[in-house]
Enzyme design. Structure first.
Site, PDB file in Angstrom:
ATOM      1  N   SER A 265      82.076 -54.770 -29.162  1.00  0.00           N
ATOM      2  CA  SER A 265      81.633 -53.642 -28.348  1.00  0.00           C
ATOM      3  C   SER A 265      81.101 -54.143 -27.015  1.00  0.00           C
ATOM      4  O   SER A 265      80.880 -55.332 -26.819  1.00  0.00           O
ATOM      5  CB  SER A 265      80.527 -52.881 -29.067  1.00  0.00           C
ATOM      6  N   LYS A 266      80.877 -53.204 -26.126  1.00  0.00           N
ATOM      7  CA  LYS A 266      80.348 -53.546 -24.808  1.00  0.00           C
ATOM      8  C   LYS A 266      78.991 -54.219 -24.949  1.00  0.00           C
ATOM      9  O   LYS A 266      78.634 -55.097 -24.180  1.00  0.00           O
ATOM     10  CB  LYS A 266      80.253 -52.273 -23.968  1.00  0.00           C
ATOM     11  N   ARG A 267      78.238 -53.782 -25.964  1.00  0.00           N
ATOM     12  CA  ARG A 267      76.919 -54.367 -26.168  1.00  0.00           C
ATOM     13  C   ARG A 267      76.989 -55.874 -26.466  1.00  0.00           C
ATOM     14  O   ARG A 267      76.146 -56.644 -26.030  1.00  0.00           O
ATOM     15  CB  ARG A 267      76.179 -53.636 -27.293  1.00  0.00           C
TER      16      ARG A 267
END
Ligand code: GLU
Length: 508
Positions: A265-267
């Site tokens: 994910s972007k996180r």
């Protein structure tokens, strides 16, 4: 398929920047098309107007272009099955929704958002989950439960309605996926999805199937997150009478987090400091910036090469592939079922592999444009190329070259304390002045020549090489780093070399 032609599509929704997983989907479609002499289409699935993000479509096109993924047909290039933007195809979909209603495979549903909410709450109160399906549909506000007259009256009164698919009850679907092979679904586990919305737009499911059919798509290659939609899509083909033309399905495995479990994910990128998007993205609403591979200094070839190996394998030890080479050997048979872990360090390694094989001239030009010009440093192109050539083996990115070569462009004004302590002994000034005398008498200042003469002199003096080389390097570089010292002075030239010796002797 009637004419046996391979036609595949990448069908993103313009809801934000394209994730690297999306680029991989596009890439695998593209490679599959190239390998099979087929066509690669770009279709924009923008039927959900509430999720539309301005700039996202341009971003997608630019990202594919940067990656070298060429579009044969679709938005930006056109083609005989256009338009390729679903919002521009709006008038085409209603007839298929109506066709399904007429055959009894879909129905009108008048339930308002409030009614459905109330239903959900009622179920929650009993610790159950409400689903619009064969268990509940006969009790809800739709054309299955209402009389024909009531339905007619509602439609005439302009009551908003959606069209829902009437999922068959308890049917076992045995389907084939090119990657997962045999997959089984029971229709009782599936709900009655909305196919057509009250705003006159189709939902993803209907538009996707209708367009794949009308655009003669032969293979649907997409991310694993769409596997749960496969039974509905297959049923739509069947109920619309298109089963003979139905594309083959291939659901690609997930790209997994570098550490821990689950989908990348972007996180993860924010936390571990790597981009998850191909290009830099500025959120049009918040102005928040997300980094991109391009702006972070990755070569598109390296990015693509890395992505190709996330899920696909060549069956050999080879790791470096150009997009042309991939186009010749790619196959769905070599796409695995299980997710592949993304490795940010390996991605840097790929960049390094491409960087070091590029010509000194190319790296020199990039370095000049990306670093020197920004620092207002002017230098001869040939000299820049030679300098870059000396250090390209040691860096992953063009931007890292500066730290390796700054002393070529700026005379060191300070000397690294630790190196000074080690390299600049009491006899250093005297030795350096002697060296200066030797060098000033050399007219051919080429690396090979100066090396030979200086080494002869050291040998004759019967002292260790380090005694001269260490302070000499310190004087030239200001530190203990750098390429071969005689290559360095070759580029610096005689005058600068001598003056740096003097400066070091005065300062240290
Ligand atoms: N519009 C869908 C997406 O955003 C397409 C999925 C598919 O390829 O069917 O990924």
């Amino acid at each position: 398929m009637s004419d046996n032609k391979v036609r595949v599509r990448f069908a993103p929704s313009p809801t934000g920047p394209l994730h690297m997983g999306g680029v991989r989907t596009a890439l695998f479609n593209y490679l599959f098309a190239r390998k099979n002499g087929g066509k690669f289409l770009l279709r924009i699935e923008d039927t959900d107007q509430t999720r539309y993000v301005p700039g996202a479509e341009d971003y997608i096109a630019e990202a594919l272009n940067w990656c070298g993924i060429k579009i044969d047909e679709g938005v930006t290039v056109g083609g005989e099955y256009g338009p390729y933007r679903q919002s521009e195809r709006k008038p085409m979909y209603r007839e298929y929704a109506e066709k399904l209603v007429a055959s009894g495979d879909a129905y009108y549903a008048f339930d308002t958002a409030e009614e459905l909410d109330a239903m959900r709450h009622k179920y929650e109160a009993e610790k159950k989950t409400f689903t619009y399906n064969s268990d509940t549909r006969e009790t809800l506000n739709n054309s299955l439960a209402l009389s024909a007259d009531e339905v007619q009256a509602k439609i005439e009164a302009g009551t908003p309605y959606v069209v829902r698919f009437k999922m068959p009850v308890n049917e076992e679907l045995h389907l084939h996926d090119e990657i997962r092979k045999h997959v089984v679904f029971n229709t009782s586990a599936l709900d009655d999805k909305v196919l057509f919305k009250s705003d006159g737009m189709p939902t993803y499911h209907l538009a996707n199937v209708v367009d794949d059919y009308l655009m003669k798509i032969s293979h649907v290659i997409r991310g694993e997150e769409w596997l749960p939609s496969m039974p509905l899509h297959v049923l739509l083909y069947r109920k619309l009478g298109w089963e003979a033309q139905m594309p083959k399905f291939a659901h690609l495995p997930l790209i997994l987090k570098p550490v821990g479990k689950g989908k990348l994910s972007k996180r993860d990128g924010d936390k571990l400091g790597f981009p998850v998007f191909p290009l830099l993205w500025t959120d049009p609403k918040t102005q928040d910036i997300s980094s991109g591979y391009r702006e972070d200094g990755y070569f598109p070839e390296a990015f693509i090469n890395m992505l190709a190996l996330l899920g696909w394998n060549p069956g050999t030890e080879q790791e470096i592939f150009s997009i042309e080479e991939l186009s010749e050997i790619f196959s769905l048979e070599r796409v695995g079922k299980s997710g592949s872990k993304f490795d940010p360090e390996k991605t840097k390694w790929f960049n390094h592999q491409y960087l070091k094989t590029k010509s000194d001239e190319e790296i020199g030009q990039l370095f000049n444009r990306e670093v020197l010009v920004k620092k207002d440093i002017e230098a001869d192109a040939d000299k820049i190329s030679r300098i870059c050539g000396m250090v390209k083996e040691r860096v992953n990115f063009v931007s890292e070259i500066w730290d390796q070569v700054n002393f070529f462009f700026e005379t060191p004004k300070e000397f690294d304390a630790k190196t000074t302590k080690k390299a600049w002994k009491a006899d250093a000034p005297e030795l350096m002045q002697e060296l200066k005398g030797i060098l000033s008498n050399i007219s051919d200042f080429s690396s090979a020549n100066t090396e030979e003469i200086v080494k002869e002199w050291i040998t004759a003096k019967e002292i260790g090489f380090g005694k001269v080389m260490n302070p000499f390097r310190l004087a030239m570089v200001g530190a203990g780093k750098g390429p071969h010292i005689f290559d360095i002075i070759d580029i610096l030239g005689k005058e600068e070399t001598l003056s740096r010796i003097d400066f070091a002797c005065e300062t240290l």
